[in-house]
Scaffold this motif. Structure first.
Motif, short mmCIF file in Angstrom:
data_model
loop_
_atom_site.label_atom_id
_atom_site.label_comp_id
_atom_site.label_asym_id
_atom_site.label_seq_id
_atom_site.Cartn_x
_atom_site.Cartn_y
_atom_site.Cartn_z
N UNK A 26 0.81 -1.22 0.00
CA UNK A 26 0.00 0.00 0.00
C UNK A 26 0.85 1.28 0.00
N UNK A 29 2.09 1.76 -3.38
CA UNK A 29 0.97 2.20 -4.22
C UNK A 29 0.73 3.70 -4.05
N UNK A 30 0.90 4.18 -2.83
CA UNK A 30 0.76 5.61 -2.55
C UNK A 30 1.79 6.39 -3.36
N UNK A 42 -6.35 3.41 -12.20
CA UNK A 42 -7.29 2.31 -11.95
C UNK A 42 -7.32 1.41 -13.18
N UNK A 242 -6.88 10.98 -8.38
CA UNK A 242 -6.13 10.21 -7.38
C UNK A 242 -4.64 10.51 -7.40
N UNK A 246 -2.93 11.54 -3.95
CA UNK A 246 -1.85 10.76 -3.34
C UNK A 246 -0.57 11.59 -3.25
N UNK A 249 -1.07 13.48 -0.21
CA UNK A 249 -1.03 12.56 0.93
C UNK A 249 0.40 12.15 1.26
N UNK B 122 -5.98 6.24 0.93
CA UNK B 122 -5.18 5.24 0.22
C UNK B 122 -5.94 3.93 0.05
N UNK B 124 -9.19 3.57 0.16
CA UNK B 124 -10.34 3.76 -0.74
C UNK B 124 -9.89 3.58 -2.18
N UNK B 125 -8.67 4.01 -2.48
CA UNK B 125 -8.12 3.83 -3.82
C UNK B 125 -7.84 2.35 -4.09
N UNK B 126 -7.19 1.68 -3.13
CA UNK B 126 -6.83 0.27 -3.31
C UNK B 126 -8.08 -0.60 -3.43
#
Lengths: 278, 304
Positions: A26, A29-30, A42, A242, A246, A249, B122, B124-126
């Motif tokens: 994760x 992924x961020x 996506x 997104x 991100x 974030x 994060x 919510x995206x995954x």
């Protein structure tokens, strides 16, 4: 027997690596989403490295009027630094009294202090809000910061445990020489419990940096938002962007991760201390 | 006598910040919560005494209250034991391996540093139902895609998944420190008595760790019943929909309380909810402490 001696560590490492990947993916992924163009986020199958990294996502985010980076940074640092100074100083003074001074009602007061560790925050939430509202302080940082200047049960407990490990002879000798309690605390005790002070400071700083409910309740003007609420507001403006979300974030997470690597020893020590002694 | 009095006076000067805090930020708000819970209070007007009406409405009329209770119980009952078990398993594995311990420790602990807002966004995206990373993984494995937070069935498991990612690192570090403290002499004595590894683990190592497990269980339970930020952000949609997730499946207790108090300005009702949760948690704490007598072993614990 020989077989078992090497299969066991291998199996255990395989399991550990699998779980470590689940924890780290994760975060990867961020990072990776923040440098993707919008159409590569996506997708099935997932794209682990973008065909053309979009570093300017960061520029777009940090210059977006909806994410006033420096203002958010200033507010967050103000909240973190002032609350941390407040709780370290006040908790150290109170912890000193519990560790070194004899007074009527000390043990009872300490028992009450420990009991409040288990007190659910929900039961004080609303009247505290009403109190600050009556004082006209809702909308300012006062409700978030002022309580820190009156010590906290957990920090008192942690610092007291540390102070108890310092030989009494040290402070006794200073007292015989005519030093006041404040001087003993300042010149003898505090230098010796520095690691504990750093642990308290780190954990408080991070707590304030991450705090969401406090700013959500008490701050209404967006010019006063810290990062947590700032990111929340940014997301409601750019719901599906997104890559920009991100990027923002990661910007507010990276300092914490950097701090962890720089101060790892204190983190591990701090977490360990918090839980071993029940 | 006068010396003692003087010492006490000086000590109270030192503890005065904490006494003020106990009075102003703990005792007063606690009592006021009980008082507000018996009133109708919109902040604009002074509280008006209505007796037990808030509680009657809560228990007999507010269906969302019971839904919130159910959602929170579901979340806690699954999430807390899982957090403890995974943390204990990882700590046990790490305790036996010497290589790479720093790497694993970092990997498991880092998520707990991430701000809750970032964590929620994060995930919510995954967990995006169309093409998020989780569904991509499921599809690769030949499994059906899930609706995650967009499905009434999977929204709570989604929150639990997030709580595991965030909540395992800290207890894992604490358990690991506890495991490292197991006195070698006891293990050797058990070996001499003929105990195999499995027996040593369950009869020596785990009993010595029970005070630590107990303390972490209690803290995690109390925190879990008050879960807020994840559910709040995951259900705050830009479209202004009022349900907290599909069919209100993510309406946890604190989100319902927050909405009553701060969105609808029913401070009296929200206080009543706070009082009910507080009493429930006091009861639960007492039960856990009572049960601890039968499974927490204090004697023989190594002095620290």
């Amino acid at each position: 027997m020989n077989l078992r001696r090497w299969t066991e560590p291998v199996l255990s490492h395989l399991l550990l690596i699998a779980v470590a990947l689940l924890f780290l993916i994760p975060l990867w992924w961020l990072l990776i989403t923040s440098i993707k163009p919008l159409d590569q986020i996506l997708t099935i199958p997932p794209i682990w490295w973008p065909h053309s990294p979009q570093w300017q996502n960061y520029l777009d985010t940090l210059t977006a009027p909806a994410f006033p980076f420096w203002q958010l940074m200033g507010n967050t640092l103000f909240y973190c630094v002032v609350s941390t100074i407040g709780t370290v100083v006040s908790s150290a003074v109170v912890a000193y009294a519990f560790a070194r001074m004899r007074f009527v009602g000390r043990d009872l007061l300490f028992a009450i202090t420990l009991a409040t560790l288990l007190l659910p925050g929900v039961v004080t939430l609303i009247p505290t809000y009403v109190l600050f509202q009556r004082m006209g302080l809702v909308g300012t940082y006062a409700p978030l910061i002022v309580p820190y200047f009156f010590a906290s049960a957990f920090n008192i407990f942690l610092l007291r445990q540390f102070m108890l490990t310092i030989p009494v002879e040290l402070s006794d000798a200073a007292h015989v020489d005519g030093a006041s309690d404040f001087r003993v605390l300042w010149q003898i005790i505090l230098p010796l419990v520095k690691p504990a002070l750093i642990v308290v400071a780190i954990f408080n700083f991070i707590y304030a940096w991450n705090d969401f409910l406090g700013p959500l309740l008490y701050l209404d003007d967006s010019s006063r938002y810290p990062f947590s609420i700032g990111l929340y507001a940014f997301r409601s403006r750019f719901a599906l962007q997104w890559n920009l979300i991100t990027a923002a974030a990661l910007t507010i997470t990276a300092p914490l991760i950097a701090a962890f690597f720089a101060l790892q020893r204190y983190f591990i020590e701090g977490v360990t201390l918090t839980g071993v002694k029940g | 006598m006068s010396r003692r009095l003087r010492d006490t006076a000086r000590a109270y000067l030192f503890v005065s910040p904490w006494l003020i805090s106990l009075a102003v930020f703990t005792a007063y708000p606690m009592l006021a919560s009980f008082y507000f819970s018996l009133t109708r209070y919109t902040v604009i007007q002074p509280p008006a005494w209505i007796g037990l009406e808030n509680f009657q409405v809560m228990f007999a009329k507010d269906e969302l209250f019971w839904l919130a209770v159910w959602n929170t119980l579901y979340y806690t009952v699954v999430s807390v034991p899982l957090q403890m078990l995974v943390a204990l398993l990882l700590a046990t594995l790490l305790n036996h391996s010497t290589r790479g311990i720093g790497f694993y420790r970092t990997a498991f602990y880092l998520p707990s540093l991430v701000p809750a807002v970032v964590t929620t966004l994060l995930w919510m995206l995954i967990l995006d139902p169309r093409a998020g990373l989780a569904n991509a993984a499921l599809e690769t494995l030949g499994l059906p895609k899930l609706g995650w937070m967009h499905s009434a069935t999977w929204s709570k498991p989604s929150l639990i998944l997030i709580s595991l990612w965030v909540g395992v690192g800290q207890p894992m570090l604490i358990f690991l420190a506890g495991l490292k403290d197991t006195p070698q002499s006891l293990l050797e004595a058990a070996t001499i008595d003929g105990a195999n590894r499995w027996q040593r683990y369950w009869r020596v190592v785990i009993p010595l760790l029970t005070p630590t497990i107990f303390f972490n269980l209690l803290i995690t339970l109390i925190a879990s019943f008050q879960v807020f930020t994840t559910a709040f952000i995951a259900t705050a949609t830009a479209t202004g929909a009022t349900a907290a997730g599909p069919l209100n499946s993510m309406l946890v207790y604190m989100v319902h309380l927050y909405r009553q108090g701060f969105r609808y300005a029913s401070m009296g009702y929200a206080s009543a909810m706070a009082v009910v949760l507080f009493l429930a948690l006091v009861l639960l704490t007492l039960l856990v402490v009572r049960s601890s007598r039968s499974w927490v072993h204090y004697e023989g614990a190594p002095p620290r």
